[in-house]
Design a protein around this motif. Structure first.
Motif, PDB file in Angstrom:
ATOM      1  N   GLY A  14     -10.652   9.388   4.570  1.00 53.27           N
ATOM      2  CA  GLY A  14      -9.694   9.363   5.670  1.00 53.27           C
ATOM      3  C   GLY A  14      -8.285   9.731   5.275  1.00 53.27           C
ATOM      4  N   GLY A  15      -8.108  10.229   4.060  1.00 54.87           N
ATOM      5  CA  GLY A  15      -6.763  10.575   3.607  1.00 54.87           C
ATOM      6  C   GLY A  15      -5.905   9.375   3.270  1.00 54.87           C
ATOM      7  N   ALA A  16      -6.535   8.232   2.992  1.00 55.85           N
ATOM      8  CA  ALA A  16      -5.781   7.011   2.685  1.00 55.85           C
ATOM      9  C   ALA A  16      -4.932   7.186   1.440  1.00 55.85           C
ATOM     10  CB  ALA A  16      -6.736   5.833   2.508  1.00 55.85           C
ATOM     11  N   LYS A  17      -3.798   6.507   1.437  1.00 51.94           N
ATOM     12  CA  LYS A  17      -2.894   6.555   0.291  1.00 51.94           C
ATOM     13  C   LYS A  17      -3.214   5.469  -0.731  1.00 51.94           C
ATOM     14  CE  LYS A  17      -0.772   9.823   2.485  1.00 51.94           C
ATOM     15  NZ  LYS A  17      -1.628   9.805   3.694  1.00 51.94           N
ATOM     16  N   VAL A  18      -3.905   4.411  -0.268  1.00 53.40           N
ATOM     17  CA  VAL A  18      -4.275   3.295  -1.140  1.00 53.40           C
ATOM     18  C   VAL A  18      -5.679   2.834  -0.774  1.00 53.40           C
ATOM     19  CG1 VAL A  18      -3.745   0.934  -1.871  1.00 53.40           C
ATOM     20  CG2 VAL A  18      -1.875   2.518  -1.370  1.00 53.40           C
ATOM     21  N   ALA A  19      -6.494   2.595  -1.788  1.00 59.56           N
ATOM     22  CA  ALA A  19      -7.765   1.902  -1.604  1.00 59.56           C
ATOM     23  C   ALA A  19      -7.514   0.425  -1.896  1.00 59.56           C
ATOM     24  CB  ALA A  19      -8.835   2.454  -2.542  1.00 59.56           C
ATOM     25  N   LEU A  20      -7.620  -0.412  -0.881  1.00 67.84           N
ATOM     26  CA  LEU A  20      -7.320  -1.841  -1.006  1.00 67.84           C
ATOM     27  C   LEU A  20      -8.623  -2.626  -1.055  1.00 67.84           C
ATOM     28  CD1 LEU A  20      -5.401  -4.310  -0.927  1.00 67.84           C
ATOM     29  CD2 LEU A  20      -5.464  -4.132   1.583  1.00 67.84           C
ATOM     30  N   ASN A  21      -8.795  -3.386  -2.131  1.00 70.23           N
ATOM     31  CA  ASN A  21     -10.004  -4.189  -2.302  1.00 70.23           C
ATOM     32  C   ASN A  21      -9.646  -5.656  -2.483  1.00 70.23           C
ATOM     33  OD1 ASN A  21     -11.931  -5.209  -4.979  1.00 70.23           O
ATOM     34  ND2 ASN A  21     -12.899  -4.794  -3.018  1.00 70.23           N
ATOM     35  N   LEU A  22     -10.252  -6.510  -1.653  1.00 70.60           N
ATOM     36  CA  LEU A  22     -10.130  -7.953  -1.797  1.00 70.60           C
ATOM     37  C   LEU A  22     -11.293  -8.457  -2.627  1.00 70.60           C
ATOM     38  CD1 LEU A  22      -9.284  -8.958   1.890  1.00 70.60           C
ATOM     39  CD2 LEU A  22      -7.705  -8.311   0.070  1.00 70.60           C
ATOM     40  N   ASP A 275      -3.113  -8.647   8.237  1.00 68.78           N
ATOM     41  CA  ASP A 275      -2.591  -8.017   9.459  1.00 68.78           C
ATOM     42  C   ASP A 275      -1.654  -6.868   9.115  1.00 68.78           C
ATOM     43  OD1 ASP A 275      -4.008  -9.724  11.117  1.00 68.78           O
ATOM     44  OD2 ASP A 275      -2.339 -11.122  11.386  1.00 68.78           O
ATOM     45  N   TYR A 276      -0.831  -7.076   8.094  1.00 67.52           N
ATOM     46  CA  TYR A 276       0.102  -6.032   7.696  1.00 67.52           C
ATOM     47  C   TYR A 276      -0.640  -4.820   7.138  1.00 67.52           C
ATOM     48  CZ  TYR A 276       3.877  -3.565   5.385  1.00 67.52           C
ATOM     49  OH  TYR A 276       4.761  -2.584   4.990  1.00 67.52           O
ATOM     50  N   ALA A 277      -1.622  -5.062   6.266  1.00 71.58           N
ATOM     51  CA  ALA A 277      -2.379  -3.953   5.684  1.00 71.58           C
ATOM     52  C   ALA A 277      -3.083  -3.147   6.769  1.00 71.58           C
ATOM     53  CB  ALA A 277      -3.395  -4.483   4.672  1.00 71.58           C
ATOM     54  N   LYS A 278      -3.643  -3.839   7.767  1.00 70.60           N
ATOM     55  CA  LYS A 278      -4.334  -3.139   8.850  1.00 70.60           C
ATOM     56  C   LYS A 278      -3.351  -2.366   9.735  1.00 70.60           C
ATOM     57  CE  LYS A 278      -8.040  -4.825  10.695  1.00 70.60           C
ATOM     58  NZ  LYS A 278      -9.027  -5.639  11.431  1.00 70.60           N
ATOM     59  N   SER A 279      -2.121  -2.836   9.805  1.00 68.22           N
ATOM     60  CA  SER A 279      -1.123  -2.145  10.629  1.00 68.22           C
ATOM     61  C   SER A 279      -0.751  -0.788  10.055  1.00 68.22           C
ATOM     62  CB  SER A 279       0.138  -3.008  10.775  1.00 68.22           C
ATOM     63  OG  SER A 279       0.933  -2.978   9.588  1.00 68.22           O
ATOM     64  N   LEU A 280      -1.026  -0.572   8.766  1.00 68.76           N
ATOM     65  CA  LEU A 280      -0.738   0.712   8.129  1.00 68.76           C
ATOM     66  C   LEU A 280      -1.819   1.745   8.418  1.00 68.76           C
ATOM     67  CD1 LEU A 280       0.617  -0.601   4.708  1.00 68.76           C
ATOM     68  CD2 LEU A 280       1.931   0.221   6.664  1.00 68.76           C
ATOM     69  N   GLU A 281      -2.852   1.307   9.122  1.00 72.15           N
ATOM     70  CA  GLU A 281      -3.909   2.178   9.654  1.00 72.15           C
ATOM     71  C   GLU A 281      -4.492   3.092   8.572  1.00 72.15           C
ATOM     72  OE1 GLU A 281      -1.935   3.930  13.041  1.00 72.15           O
ATOM     73  OE2 GLU A 281      -2.359   2.169  14.281  1.00 72.15           O
TER      74      GLU A 281
END
Length: 309
Positions: A14-22, A275-281
Motif C-alpha cells: 500500500g505504499g506505507a512508510k512504516v511497517a508497525l508491529n505490535l 488510534d493515532y497510528a490508524k489516523s495516519l492511514e
C-alpha cells in the motif's frame, strides 16, 4: 556496519512508510517459581522494581503480579486489539501456553501470529545446548498441539546465548528470529546455514526492541504514566514516517506485556497510540511479524539465491 547508511529500497504494501508491529509477550505461567520446579522465585519485569530472586522460597506477591497478566491483563488487551481491529504477533512461552489453553485458542481465533518465546521464561545464558535444543523442540510441539496444528515460524528466546540462533536454524522450521535489537529493518545472516550441504543459506533476523516497550514501566527512569508511553511511541512513529516520506521506509515494533500494559491506566495510553497510528492511514501498515518476514523473503532475498517462498 549493517546497511552502512544505504538500506534497501523498501516498498511496504500500500505504499506505507512504516511497517508497525505490535508484539504481545505471553510469559505468565512460565516464570521462575518453585511451583514450576525452579529453585528460586521470579525477579524480573513486575511492579516490584528491583526485586531479587528468593532462593528456595515462593514469593507470594510476585506470583500474584504475574497472575494478573493471565487473569486480567491478557483479556483486556485481547478486547482492545479486537475492538480496534489491530493485528499483532504474540511471543508465547511454551509452558505459559500449556497452562492457559483458553488464551491460546483466543489468540488463534483473533487471527494473531503466535511466535515462539522459548519453553521457559528463563535466562538461557548458562543453559546447556542439549537442554535448550530440547526446549525449542518441545515448544514447537506445544504450538502444534494447542494451536490447531500450526507451528511457530518466528522465534524470540528473549534471553539467549551465543548458541541460540544456531539451534533455531538447526531446528529447520523457523522463517525468522528476533533475538536482535540491531536495526530498524530486517536483515539476513549467513553465519549458520541449515546443514553441511547448504552452509550459505541465509537466515532472516527481524529485530525486536527494548525501547518502544512497556517494560520501561518496570525499570528505573522508565515510563511513569501512560502519557509518557504514548508520547514516546507517537514521536518514534512520526520520525519513522518522515524518514519513509523522504524515501527510506522502516519498521517499528512495540513490545507489550500482559501484566504491565494490561493495567487499565496503561492500556488507555496504548489505545491512544493505536488510534493515532490508524489516523495516519496508508502511511502505516499495521501488520504481523510473519507478514514482514514474507515480504522480506519475496522482495529482499539475497540476489545470488532464490527464495523458497
Amino acid at each position: 556496519v549493517g546497511y552502512a547508511g544505504k538500506p534497501p529500497t523498501v516498498h511496504w504494501p500500500g505504499g506505507a512508510k512504516v511497517a508497525l508491529n505490535l508484539v504481545l509477550n505471553y510469559e505468565e505461567g512460565a516464570e521462575n517459581c518453585l511451583l514450576h520446579g525452579d529453585g528460586e522465585s521470579e525477579k524480573l519485569l513486575s511492579e516490584i522494581v528491583g526485586a531479587g530472586a528468593i532462593a528456595g522460597q515462593r514469593h507470594a506477591n510476585m506470583e500474584s503480579l504475574y497472575d494478573y497478566g493471565s487473569r486480567s491483563g491478557f483479556w483486556r488487551l485481547h478486547e482492545l486489539l479486537l475492538r480496534k481491529n489491530v493485528p499483532c504477533t504474540v511471543f508465547a512461552v511454551g509452558m505459559a501456553l500449556e497452562r492457559n489453553p483458553t488464551a491460546a485458542t483466543a489468540m488463534i481465533e483473533a487471527g494473531w501470529e503466535v511466535a515462539s518465546h522459548g519453553y521457559r521464561w528463563w535466562d538461557y545464558q548458562n543453559v546447556s545446548e542439549d537442554v535448550e535444543r530440547e526446549h525449542i523442540r518441545r515448544t514447537v510441539q506445544i504450538h502444534k498441539d494447542l494451536l490447531g496444528g500450526v507451528r511457530p515460524v518466528g522465534m524470540y528466546q528473549g534471553k539467549p546465548n551465543v548458541n541460540t540462533r544456531r539451534l533455531v536454524v538447526e531446528e529447520g522450521g523457523f522463517l525468522y528470529d528476533s533475538d536482535s535489537y540491531a536495526d530498524d529493518l530486517p536483515y539476513w545472516t549467513r553465519e549458520y546455514g541449515d546443514d553441511d550441504h547448504n552452509k550459505n543459506k541465509p537466515h532472516l533476523i527481524i529485530p525486536y526492541t527494548l525501547s518502544e516497550n512497556d517494560m520501561r514501566f518496570a525499570s528505573p527512569n522508565g515510563f511513569s504514566n501512560a502519557e509518557q508511553f504514548t508520547t514516546y511511541l507517537k514521536d518514534s512513529l512520526d520520525y519513522l514516517v518522515e524518514e519513509g516520506r523522504r524515501g527510506s521506509p522502516k519498521m517499528m515494533t512495540v513490545g507489550l506485556h500482559c501484566r504491565l500494559v494490561g493495567r487499565p491506566g496503561r492500556a488507555k495510553g496504548l489505545e491512544e497510540f493505536l488510534d493515532y497510528a490508524k489516523s495516519l492511514e496508508s502511511d502505516v501498515w499495521i501488520c504481523r511479524r510473519d507478514q514482514i518476514a514474507s515480504h522480506w523473503y519475496q522482495h529482499h532475498y539475497p540476489d545470488d539465491l532464490k527464495s523458497s517462498l
